[in-house]
Design a protein around this motif. Structure first.
Motif, PDB file in Angstrom:
ATOM      1  N   THR A   1      12.236  -9.062   5.958  1.00 47.86           N
ATOM      2  CA  THR A   1      12.652  -7.667   6.100  1.00 47.86           C
ATOM      3  C   THR A   1      14.114  -7.565   6.521  1.00 47.86           C
ATOM      4  OG1 THR A   1      10.382  -7.092   6.701  1.00 47.86           O
ATOM      5  CG2 THR A   1      12.076  -5.481   7.216  1.00 47.86           C
TER       6      THR A   1
ATOM      7  N   LYS B   1       5.170  -3.801   0.932  1.00 50.69           N
ATOM      8  CA  LYS B   1       4.207  -2.700   1.060  1.00 50.69           C
ATOM      9  C   LYS B   1       2.973  -2.941   0.197  1.00 50.69           C
ATOM     10  CE  LYS B   1       7.380   0.983   2.342  1.00 50.69           C
ATOM     11  NZ  LYS B   1       8.038   2.235   1.951  1.00 50.69           N
ATOM     12  N   ASN B   2       3.198  -3.397  -1.041  1.00 48.14           N
ATOM     13  CA  ASN B   2       2.064  -3.670  -1.939  1.00 48.14           C
ATOM     14  C   ASN B   2       1.176  -4.779  -1.384  1.00 48.14           C
ATOM     15  OD1 ASN B   2       2.897  -1.711  -3.753  1.00 48.14           O
ATOM     16  ND2 ASN B   2       4.026  -3.160  -5.028  1.00 48.14           N
TER      17      ASN B   2
ATOM     18  N   GLU C   1      11.158  -4.507  -0.381  1.00 46.00           N
ATOM     19  CA  GLU C   1      10.398  -3.523   0.390  1.00 46.00           C
ATOM     20  C   GLU C   1       9.104  -3.135  -0.318  1.00 46.00           C
ATOM     21  OE1 GLU C   1      13.150  -0.278   0.924  1.00 46.00           O
ATOM     22  OE2 GLU C   1      14.611  -1.584   1.922  1.00 46.00           O
TER      23      GLU C   1
ATOM     24  N   GLU D   1       0.887  -5.622   1.791  1.00 49.05           N
ATOM     25  CA  GLU D   1       0.216  -5.107   2.978  1.00 49.05           C
ATOM     26  C   GLU D   1      -1.004  -4.264   2.587  1.00 49.05           C
ATOM     27  OE1 GLU D   1       1.480  -3.273   7.277  1.00 49.05           O
ATOM     28  OE2 GLU D   1       2.619  -2.611   5.518  1.00 49.05           O
ATOM     29  N   THR D   2      -0.862  -3.457   1.557  1.00 54.38           N
ATOM     30  CA  THR D   2      -1.977  -2.642   1.068  1.00 54.38           C
ATOM     31  C   THR D   2      -3.115  -3.541   0.593  1.00 54.38           C
ATOM     32  OG1 THR D   2      -0.481  -0.855   0.419  1.00 54.38           O
ATOM     33  CG2 THR D   2      -2.652  -0.893  -0.629  1.00 54.38           C
TER      34      THR D   2
END
Length: 155
Positions: A76, A142-143, A138, A145-146
């Motif tokens: 990150t 996020k993908n 980013e 983490e989902t």
């Protein structure tokens, strides 16, 4: 004039030799042509690919190894720099990130591999000198983490 005649003669002889060489090759090729019999093409045997991962980790373990370690923090923090020209420091950081994600991929489950490759790709692109986008990092995080949360990761 004798010089131009010599050049013309040399060119003529060279062409004749070249044509006779081509004719010889053509006759040799006919020796290898099929004789009217049907020739069955040889199908290469399938090549065994090395496994991408040992599958040592299941989805939740892979997610833990990414999100509950310093790796996600490093990724990150470095993401905005993937679009910048590389200097020695960025090259070292990106190489470390790429290698660390690669090590995780070596143990990860199939779902995680796809997501981890997407996270690693912009760093590898930057290392190769290609255009890389911070938003790609980013979005990949996020993908992933989902997918992790859908797979039972408590985050």
């Amino acid at each position: 004039m004798s010089t131009s005649k010599n050049w013309a003669t040399a060119a003529l002889v060279s062409c004749a030799l070249l044509l006779s060489g081509c004719a010889a090759l053509e006759s040799m090729a006919s020796d290898f042509a099929p004789s009217g019999e049907e020739v069955t093409p040889v199908v290469p045997s399938p090549v065994a690919k090395a496994p991408i991962s040992t599958g040592e980790y299941d989805l939740v373990e892979s997610c833990n190894a990414f999100f509950k370690t310093r790796l996600v923090t490093d990724v990150t923090a470095a993401a905005p720099a993937v679009q910048a020209p590389l200097n020695e420091e960025l090259t070292g950081a990106f190489s470390t990130i790429s290698k660390t994600i690669g090590l995780l991929i070596g143990k990860a489950d199939a779902v995680s591999i796809e997501h981890l490759e997407a996270v690693r790709a912009p760093f590898d692109q930057a290392l190769d000198g290609s255009i890389a986008r911070p938003k790609a990092v980013e979005a990949a995080i996020k993908n992933y983490e989902t997918a992790c949360k859908e797979g039972g990761f408590k985050g």
